[in-house]
Scaffold this motif. Structure first.
Motif, PDB file in Angstrom:
ATOM      1  N   ASP A  71       0.835  -1.214   0.000  1.00 51.94           N
ATOM      2  CA  ASP A  71       0.000   0.000   0.000  1.00 51.94           C
ATOM      3  C   ASP A  71       0.864   1.256   0.000  1.00 51.94           C
ATOM      4  N   VAL A  72       1.950   1.200   0.761  1.00 54.09           N
ATOM      5  CA  VAL A  72       2.840   2.358   0.864  1.00 54.09           C
ATOM      6  C   VAL A  72       3.425   2.684  -0.512  1.00 54.09           C
ATOM      7  N   GLU A  73       3.841   1.638  -1.228  1.00 52.56           N
ATOM      8  CA  GLU A  73       4.449   1.883  -2.547  1.00 52.56           C
ATOM      9  C   GLU A  73       3.413   2.318  -3.576  1.00 52.56           C
ATOM     10  N   ILE A  74       2.241   1.687  -3.543  1.00 53.46           N
ATOM     11  CA  ILE A  74       1.201   2.108  -4.498  1.00 53.46           C
ATOM     12  C   ILE A  74       0.808   3.554  -4.203  1.00 53.46           C
ATOM     13  N   ASN A 242      -8.925   6.862  -9.168  1.00 54.00           N
ATOM     14  CA  ASN A 242      -9.308   5.770 -10.070  1.00 54.00           C
ATOM     15  C   ASN A 242      -8.578   5.873 -11.410  1.00 54.00           C
ATOM     16  N   ASP A 243      -8.431   7.095 -11.920  1.00 52.20           N
ATOM     17  CA  ASP A 243      -7.692   7.269 -13.180  1.00 52.20           C
ATOM     18  C   ASP A 243      -6.243   6.828 -12.995  1.00 52.20           C
ATOM     19  N   ALA A 244      -5.642   7.271 -11.900  1.00 50.42           N
ATOM     20  CA  ALA A 244      -4.235   6.924 -11.648  1.00 50.42           C
ATOM     21  C   ALA A 244      -4.089   5.417 -11.441  1.00 50.42           C
ATOM     22  N   LEU A 245      -5.024   4.819 -10.696  1.00 57.00           N
ATOM     23  CA  LEU A 245      -4.971   3.368 -10.470  1.00 57.00           C
ATOM     24  C   LEU A 245      -5.052   2.623 -11.796  1.00 57.00           C
ATOM     25  N   SER A 246      -5.919   3.088 -12.684  1.00 57.14           N
ATOM     26  CA  SER A 246      -6.087   2.349 -13.925  1.00 57.14           C
ATOM     27  C   SER A 246      -4.815   2.453 -14.780  1.00 57.14           C
TER      28      SER A 246
END
Ligand code: ARG
Length: 266
Positions: A71-74, A242-246
């Motif tokens: 989680d820290v890295e994401i 959400n945009d960044a995650l995708s």
């Protein structure tokens, strides 16, 4: 099926007793201790304040005074994409949603399971990982599968987690002891105070590896999706995340971060 009521009651109890935002990491010096509210830093370039509970390897933990984990890295990559500086606040797991709701933190990222109940309070991003609730027992335990659990089993959990909520629903409050964090629950198991610990599978593996004489049952208790929680008042951040995650999913960044901490077998 009174999980709804229990969550509401629990949230209310936390709010009333004011047991919020107590740092509880094992490491020293890693908590930022800042009292700034996230609301003031929402602009591009401002801080992205993430609430987590860094007692949950391999998703978030403290090592050598630094936050580490999936989680820290994401979150670091997300902050980069948003052009904001990541600030991590290490707090009690069961205070994360309230703090996100009130705007104290921009987001909660803590191997947090998406549940219908939690969705009443916060928005969740798209999911970025999956989890399983597993059962840890001492070697040679009479508990061989989830079917061996009953209201007579002494079950340990981390307070406010889905393990806590589901076990309390299924076996009753008297069967369940809620600890501040997973490591405390595992310690109670090692010293024979409880019969099993219900906790997410990857932390379970890491706790079992760190303590002799513990095994994880093959049968899982529940399967779940992890996502980031964000205030319902901050639709803009939800869209940005959400945009960044995708993007991070399609360019392989998320997979490679997860693979780094959870090497796939074979
Ligand atoms: N997945 C579980 C839940 O959402 C446990 C998460 C605990 N996370 C932590 N960082 N301690 O309830």
């Amino acid at each position: 099926m009174n999980r709804f009521k229990r969550i509401l009651a629990f949230g209310l109890a936390v709010a009333l007793t004011g047991t919020l935002a107590v740092g509880c990491s094992g490491g020293s010096g890693a908590s930022s201790g800042s009292n700034d509210t996230a609301q003031d830093s929402g602009a591009a370039g401002g801080k992205l304040v993430m609430a987590t509970n860094a007692t949950f390897p391999p998703y978030e933990y403290v090592e050598g005074g630094e936050y580490e984990g999936i989680d820290v890295e994401i979150a670091g990559k997300l902050a980069e994409k948003l052009g904001r500086e990541l600030e991590i606040q290490d707090v009690e797991f069961d205070s994360i949603i309230g703090g996100v709701q009130s705007g104290k933190y921009d987001m909660g990222m803590a191997g947090m399971t998406v549940t219908e109940e939690r969705k009443q309070s916060v928005n969740f991003s798209d999911t970025y990982a999956t989890g399983i609730q597993s059962i840890i027992v001492p070697e040679g335990s009479a508990i061989a599968t989830v079917d061996d659990l009953s209201s007579d089993t002494r079950i340990g959990v981390q307070q406010g987690t889905t393990g806590d909520i589901y076990a309390t629903d299924d076996y009753g409050e008297d069967a369940v002891t809620a600890y501040k964090n997973g490591a405390d629950a595992v310690q109670a198991l090692v010293t024979g105070k409880i019969d099993c610990v219900i906790i997410d599978n990857e932390p379970a593996k890491s706790f079992a590896a760190a303590n002799d004489g513990l095994v994880i049952l093959d049968t899982s208790y529940a399967e779940e999706d992890y996502a980031i929680c964000i205030s319902k008042d901050n639709e803009e951040l939800l869209t940005q995340i959400n945009d960044a995650l995708s993007e991070l999913k399609s360019d392989g960044t998320i997979d490679s971060i997860i693979e780094k901490y959870i090497p796939s077998e074979g």
